[in-house]
Design a protein around this motif. Structure first.
Motif, mmCIF file in Angstrom:
data_model
loop_
_atom_site.group_PDB
_atom_site.id
_atom_site.type_symbol
_atom_site.label_atom_id
_atom_site.label_comp_id
_atom_site.label_asym_id
_atom_site.label_seq_id
_atom_site.Cartn_x
_atom_site.Cartn_y
_atom_site.Cartn_z
ATOM 1 N N LEU A 170 19.247 -27.286 12.629
ATOM 2 C CA LEU A 170 18.846 -26.546 13.826
ATOM 3 C C LEU A 170 19.950 -26.584 14.878
ATOM 4 O O LEU A 170 20.289 -25.563 15.492
ATOM 5 C CB LEU A 170 17.554 -27.144 14.387
ATOM 6 C CG LEU A 170 16.953 -26.469 15.623
ATOM 7 C CD1 LEU A 170 16.454 -25.078 15.291
ATOM 8 C CD2 LEU A 170 15.815 -27.321 16.192
ATOM 9 N N VAL A 171 20.558 -27.744 15.078
ATOM 10 C CA VAL A 171 21.623 -27.894 16.071
ATOM 11 C C VAL A 171 22.815 -27.011 15.729
ATOM 12 O O VAL A 171 23.471 -26.461 16.617
ATOM 13 C CB VAL A 171 22.049 -29.376 16.163
ATOM 14 C CG1 VAL A 171 23.326 -29.528 16.974
ATOM 15 C CG2 VAL A 171 20.935 -30.207 16.779
ATOM 16 N N PHE A 172 23.109 -26.829 14.451
ATOM 17 C CA PHE A 172 24.236 -26.008 14.018
ATOM 18 C C PHE A 172 23.853 -24.547 13.810
ATOM 19 O O PHE A 172 24.645 -23.764 13.302
ATOM 20 C CB PHE A 172 24.841 -26.579 12.732
ATOM 21 C CG PHE A 172 25.929 -27.576 12.976
ATOM 22 C CD1 PHE A 172 27.261 -27.243 12.752
ATOM 23 C CD2 PHE A 172 25.646 -28.848 13.440
ATOM 24 C CE1 PHE A 172 28.276 -28.150 12.972
ATOM 25 C CE2 PHE A 172 26.640 -29.771 13.668
ATOM 26 C CZ PHE A 172 27.970 -29.426 13.440
ATOM 27 N N GLY A 173 22.635 -24.187 14.193
ATOM 28 C CA GLY A 173 22.242 -22.793 14.161
ATOM 29 C C GLY A 173 21.931 -22.233 12.791
ATOM 30 O O GLY A 173 21.891 -21.010 12.619
ATOM 31 N N GLU A 174 21.682 -23.097 11.800
ATOM 32 C CA GLU A 174 21.403 -22.623 10.445
ATOM 33 C C GLU A 174 19.928 -22.301 10.235
ATOM 34 O O GLU A 174 19.585 -21.588 9.294
ATOM 35 C CB GLU A 174 21.877 -23.663 9.431
ATOM 36 C CG GLU A 174 23.383 -23.851 9.441
ATOM 37 C CD GLU A 174 23.859 -24.877 8.445
ATOM 38 O OE1 GLU A 174 25.074 -24.971 8.234
ATOM 39 O OE2 GLU A 174 23.021 -25.616 7.887
ATOM 40 N N VAL A 175 19.065 -22.853 11.076
ATOM 41 C CA VAL A 175 17.643 -22.503 11.067
ATOM 42 C C VAL A 175 17.231 -22.237 12.500
ATOM 43 O O VAL A 175 17.891 -22.680 13.453
ATOM 44 C CB VAL A 175 16.761 -23.612 10.444
ATOM 45 C CG1 VAL A 175 17.129 -23.837 8.987
ATOM 46 C CG2 VAL A 175 16.894 -24.919 11.239
ATOM 47 N N ASN A 176 16.146 -21.514 12.668
ATOM 48 C CA ASN A 176 15.605 -21.224 13.991
ATOM 49 C C ASN A 176 14.428 -22.138 14.299
ATOM 50 O O ASN A 176 13.780 -22.672 13.394
ATOM 51 C CB ASN A 176 15.170 -19.765 14.072
ATOM 52 C CG ASN A 176 16.340 -18.816 13.943
ATOM 53 O OD1 ASN A 176 17.389 -19.033 14.551
ATOM 54 N ND2 ASN A 176 16.169 -17.759 13.162
ATOM 55 N N GLY A 177 14.127 -22.308 15.587
ATOM 56 C CA GLY A 177 12.999 -23.117 16.002
ATOM 57 C C GLY A 177 11.790 -22.257 16.339
ATOM 58 O O GLY A 177 11.021 -21.865 15.487
ATOM 59 N N ASN A 178 11.637 -21.951 17.637
ATOM 60 C CA ASN A 178 10.609 -21.024 18.122
ATOM 61 C C ASN A 178 9.177 -21.530 17.936
ATOM 62 O O ASN A 178 8.266 -20.752 17.652
ATOM 63 C CB ASN A 178 10.744 -19.648 17.451
ATOM 64 C CG ASN A 178 12.118 -19.039 17.656
ATOM 65 O OD1 ASN A 178 12.698 -19.164 18.730
ATOM 66 N ND2 ASN A 178 12.648 -18.402 16.628
ATOM 67 N N CYS A 179 8.963 -22.848 18.053
ATOM 68 C CA CYS A 179 7.591 -23.363 17.999
ATOM 69 C C CYS A 179 6.939 -23.210 19.374
ATOM 70 O O CYS A 179 7.593 -23.349 20.416
ATOM 71 C CB CYS A 179 7.589 -24.835 17.589
ATOM 72 S SG CYS A 179 7.999 -25.095 15.842
ATOM 73 N N LEU A 180 5.663 -22.940 19.379
ATOM 74 C CA LEU A 180 4.934 -22.752 20.630
ATOM 75 C C LEU A 180 4.620 -24.078 21.310
ATOM 76 O O LEU A 180 4.446 -24.128 22.530
ATOM 77 C CB LEU A 180 3.639 -21.971 20.362
ATOM 78 C CG LEU A 180 3.830 -20.542 19.811
ATOM 79 C CD1 LEU A 180 2.479 -19.896 19.538
ATOM 80 C CD2 LEU A 180 4.654 -19.692 20.768
ATOM 81 N N THR A 181 4.531 -25.142 20.519
ATOM 82 C CA THR A 181 4.261 -26.470 21.078
ATOM 83 C C THR A 181 5.333 -27.446 20.610
ATOM 84 O O THR A 181 6.004 -27.215 19.590
ATOM 85 C CB THR A 181 2.879 -26.985 20.640
ATOM 86 O OG1 THR A 181 2.832 -27.050 19.205
ATOM 87 C CG2 THR A 181 1.783 -26.051 21.140
ATOM 88 N N ALA A 182 5.484 -28.537 21.354
ATOM 89 C CA ALA A 182 6.484 -29.543 21.005
ATOM 90 C C ALA A 182 6.069 -30.290 19.740
ATOM 91 O O ALA A 182 4.875 -30.561 19.520
ATOM 92 C CB ALA A 182 6.667 -30.518 22.161
ATOM 93 N N CYS A 183 7.061 -30.623 18.910
ATOM 94 C CA CYS A 183 6.800 -31.369 17.682
ATOM 95 C C CYS A 183 6.798 -32.867 17.979
ATOM 96 O O CYS A 183 7.471 -33.336 18.895
ATOM 97 C CB CYS A 183 7.861 -31.052 16.628
ATOM 98 S SG CYS A 183 7.930 -29.312 16.149
#
Length: 485
Positions: A170-183
Motif C-alpha cells: 500500500l505504501v508503494f502504491g501497488e494496492v489501493n486502500g479506500n476503506c470507509l472505516t479504520a482497520c
C-alpha cells in the motif's frame, strides 16, 4: 552551485568553450560565459528550450511530485548476477519523505543475497525481537541479505518495517486502500477491505516488507533518505523452490509434516528440515540449548542462491561541473539518416506517406525531418524525393526502369471538371501543385498507382515501376487551378 547531496542547482549558468579533436580547450576564452539557465525549481525549465549559439538545448533537471505523489525513485538499471532473477524479484525504492526528493545523493547500491542470516536490522517498526530467547540483545529482524552503498563503499544499516506485506504494498502504491472505516492493528485496508496483513509483527522479513536505509552521509550526518522494497513474482517463486501453488498447503497447527515438505505461511514458503510434529509456527524463534541459534526446524525459502546479487543504479541528473561534447561539424548533417523521417531507424512506406502528406499540405515537418526528407539533397522536398525513395525501398534497378519506357514529360489534359493523364508512358510519380476550392468526386487509377491529396496539391506515385495500363482520370467539383507540376 550545488552540493554532493543536493541535485538542486541555485542560479545555474552554462559555459561553452571550443576544444580540439582530443577534447583539449583551444582557447582560455569561453564562447559563451555565465549563460543563465532555468533553475530546477522553476517549472518552465521542463518546457522551454535555450538558444545557445544557434543550438537549441533543453535542461531537464526539474524534480516534481506532481506525477509521482508516492515519491518513487527513478532507476537507471538493476543488474542481477543471474539474469533469471529479474523474472522473480522486483526491487523498488522510494524517498522516505517528500522533502527528500531534493536530497539527491546519487548512490549506487549492491544487494547480496543469502539463504541464511546475513545481516540484522538496527531498528524495527513493529514488535521488538529481543523478547525471544536467543535473540541478540537490543537487536531486531535477522535478514537474508545485506545492502552496500557502492558510491560510499559502506554498508547501509537497515531498519525493518515489520508491518506486513499488504501495508508495504500500500505504501508503494501497488494496492489501493479506500476503506470507509479504520482497520484494527494487524489489518491493512486493501481495495476497500480490511485484510490481515501476512507477516505482521512476527520478527521475520517477508517479501515486500519495507527496509529503510540508514546511512552516514558525506556531510557527517546520519540520515534515512531511501526506503527499499523487494517483491516476489509468486509464480516464479513457487517454481524456483519446486513447489506447486495448487497443491502446496498452508501451515496448520497440530499437523505432522515430513522432512522436505514445503508449506505456505505468512506470505512465504517454508521447508521442513526434519519430520515435524511440534505446534510452534514456522516463523517463531526459539532456542532450546541457549546457543543463540534458532532451533525451529522450519527453514524459510527464497528465490535466490547464496552469492546472488543485484546492483541498483539510480538515475542521475545534472550536477555542478557536468559537461558534454558537441561535434559542431555534424550540426545540420542528416546524410546518415536520409529518408527516415519518423525516426524509427527504418526507411519504409511509412516514411514515404509522411513525406507525401507534407508535400500536399496535410502535415508539417520539424527542421531535422525537413533535412532527412530531402532524399536527393537538392534543397527541396518534392516528388523527386518520393520517387527515389520508392525505387530504393522496392529495390527497382536501372534495368527494370529502363524497360518501362519512362516518360520525360507528361501531357496533362484539364477540361471541364476533370484531369486526364495518358497511359502511353510509365512514370515514377506526379506532383500537381494546386489552388482553389474543389473536392475530388471520382478517380480512375490504374492498379499499382496511389493518389494522395491535400490543401496544396495532388501526388500520384507508381509503386510498380512499370507502364500503367489505362489513363488516369480525376473528376472534381469546384474550381481547381494547377500552378505547377
Amino acid at each position: 552551485t550545488n552540493t554532493f547531496l543536493n541535485s538542486e542547482t541555485l542560479n545555474p549558468k552554462l559555459f561553452v568553450y571550443e576544444v580540439d579533436e582530443y577534447g583539449i580547450p583551444i582557447s582560455e576564452e569561453y564562447l559563451v560565459q555565465d549563460f543563465p539557465i532555468y533553475s530546477i525549481d522553476e517549472e518552465e525549465s521542463e518546457y522551454n528550450w535555450l538558444d545557445i549559439l544557434g543550438m537549441y538545448i533543453k535542461i531537464e533537471n526539474h524534480y516534481t511530485l506532481m506525477n509521482n505523489p508516492i515519491g518513487l525513485v527513478e532507476m537507471e538499471e538493476i543488474i542481477f548476477s543471474d539474469t533469471l532473477l529479474s523474472d522473480m524479484i522486483d526491487i523498488k525504492m522510494k524517498y522516505n519523505w517528500a522533502s527528500d526528493v531534493l536530497l539527491q545523493p546519487y548512490f549506487d547500491y549492491q544487494i547480496e543475497f543469502s539463504s541464511s542470516i546475513m545481516d540484522t536490522a538496527v531498528y524495527g517498526v513493529g514488535r521488538r525481537c529481543d523478547q525471544y530467547e536467543g535473540y541478540p540483545e537490543n537487536s531486531h529482524t535477522m535478514l537474508p541479505f545485506k545492502i552496500t552503498n557502492l558510491t560510499m563503499n559502506s554498508q547501509a544499516d537497515l531498519s525493518h518495517y515489520d508491518t506486513g506485506i499488504y501495508y508495504c504494498q500500500l505504501v508503494f502504491g501497488e494496492v489501493n486502500g479506500n476503506c470507509l472505516t479504520a482497520c484494527v492493528p494487524g489489518e491493512t485496508c486493501v481495495e476497500g477491505q480490511c485484510l490481515e496483513s501476512p507477516g505482521y509483527k512476527n520478527c521475520n522479513w517477508e517479501h515486500d516488507e519495507v527496509l529503510s536505509l540508514n546511512e552516514i552521509l558525506p556531510d557527517g550526518n546520519d540520515d534515512r533518505i531511501y526506503d527499499l522494497k523487494i517483491g516476489f513474482n509468486m509464480e516464479g517463486y513457487y517454481n524456483y523452490v519446486g513447489a506447486d501453488p495448487l497443491t502446496t498447503d498452508t501451515w496448520v497447527e497440530g499437523e505432522t509434516y515430513l522432512s522436505g515438505e514445503i508449506i505456505y505461511h505468512e506470505g512465504m514458503l517454508w521447508e521442513a528440515t526434519e519430520d515435524i510434529s511440534i505446534d510452534n509456527t514456522p516463523d517463531e524463534w526459539f532456542d532450546n540449548n541457549n546457543d543463540n541459534i534458532n532451533d525451529n526446524p522450519w527453514q524459510m525459502l527464497y528465490p535466490w542462491e547464496d552469492g546472488d546479487s543485484a546492483i541498483i543504479s539510480i538515475r542521475k541528473k545534472l550536477h555542478d561541473g557536468d559537461s558534454w561534447l558537441v561535434g559542431m561539424s555534424k550540426l545540420g548533417d542528416c546524410t546518415a539518416d536520409l529518408g527516415n523521417v519518423n525516426d524509427d531507424d527504418y526507411v519504409n512506406i511509412l516514411d514515404i506517406v509522411s513525406i507525401i502528406n507534407v508535400i500536399v499540405g496535410n502535415a508539417e515537418f520539424d527542421t531535422n525531418q525537413n533535412c532527412t526528407a530531402d532524399f536527393n539533397q537538392d534543397g527541396t522536398i518534392n516528388i523527386l524525393d518520393v520517387v527515389q525513395l520508392v525505387n530504393m525501398i522496392m529495390d527497382y534497378d536501372d534495368d527494370l526502369l529502363s524497360r518501362s519506357n519512362s516518360a520525360q514529360q507528361l501531357e496533362i489534359s484539364l477540361s471541364g471538371n476533370s484531369i486526364r493523364i495518358p497511359s502511353n508512358r510509365a512514370f515514377g510519380g506526379l506532383q500537381l501543385s494546386t489552388e482553389g476550392q474543389y473536392s475530388i468526386t471520382e478517380m480512375q487509377i490504374p492498379e499499382g498507382l496511389e493518389l494522395y491529396k491535400g490543401p496544396t496539391g495532388i501526388i500520384i506515385i507508381n509503386l510498380t515501376g512499370r507502364t500503367q495500363k489505362s489513363d488516369i482520370i480525376i473528376s472534381y467539383n469546384g474550381e481547381m487551378r494547377i500552378i505547377d507540376h
